[in-house]
Design a protein around this motif. Structure first.
Motif: not given
Length: 226
Positions: A199-222
């Motif tokens: 989780w930490y590695a995923f968020l470290a990679r992903r968060l800095h690319e975002l310029n606004k909040a996004i919604k992620i459905p639970f099915v994608s996390l699964q």
């Protein structure tokens, strides 16, 4: 406590993980099969268990799994990025390497489990797949290209612990192009949990690319984390 420290102060040290391994990680628990695959979005990883020569015969190794090979690979990646070299010093013993990555070297069970996971990681063959635009790329590599054995002074039997690891050139070049910075304090706080590290590695990679909040459905996390 680690979260508070990280929010209040910067760190002088930076660790690194390959960007693809931040998106699709290694197995989290022991696998009975010899092949493991995980895909998400435009990235995929396929790992095949390998074998190591023990001085007398080839010994099949399991697939690397759990937090220990994750921490080991992050440390190896970090040293390769820091030195800009595929040749990484990892100490003269398993106990020394455990201390390098912030794990306890006390207790025979912990020592033996880590050594087994390191040999599994060294023997594994990895395929990294990713898609950019309409182009699909497959990178076939054995992350650890050379695993030098040394002889134990106790029983004169090959202990299969190297003083140096050599990363394959393809993996090294891909790492330099796609290295994601991580805070070693966070890695230390999450060193007991594969899912937490993923989780930490995923968020470290992903968060800095975002310029606004996004919604992620639970099915994608699964699909990504199970």
């Amino acid at each position: 406590d680690a979260a508070v420290e990280i929010r209040q102060s910067e760190t002088d040290e930076i660790s690194y993980q390959h960007g693809i391994l931040c998106q699709v990680g290694l197995p989290r628990k022991k696998q009975e099969d010899r092949v493991f695959e995980r895909s998400f979005k435009n990235a995929s990883i396929r790992i095949q268990a390998g074998s190591l020569w023990d001085g007398k015969k080839w010994v099949d190794q399991p697939l690397p799994s759990g937090p220990k090979p994750r921490l080991a690979l992050i440390h190896i990646n970090s040293e390769a990025v820091r030195t800009q070299s595929p040749h990484v010093e990892i100490g003269r013993s398993c106990a020394e390497f455990l201390r390098m990555i912030g794990l306890s070297d006390e207790g025979g069970r912990n020592y033996n489990l880590f050594k087994r996971q390191m040999k599994a990681l060294a023997a594994a063959e990895m395929y990294i797949g990713f898609t950019l635009g309409n182009q699909a790329t497959t990178l076939k590599t054995q992350p650890i290209d050379e695993f030098r054995a040394w002889i134990s002074n106790d029983d004169q039997q090959p202990s299969l612990w190297p003083g140096e690891l050599s990363l394959s050139q393809k993996y090294f070049e891909s790492l330099l192009a796609h290295a994601v910075p991580l805070d070693p304090r966070a890695l230390g706080a999450l060193s007991h949990t594969s899912l937490g590290l993923d989780w930490y590695a995923f968020l470290a990679r992903r968060l800095h690319e975002l310029n606004k909040a996004i919604k992620i459905p639970f099915v994608s996390l699964q699909e990504q984390f199970g």
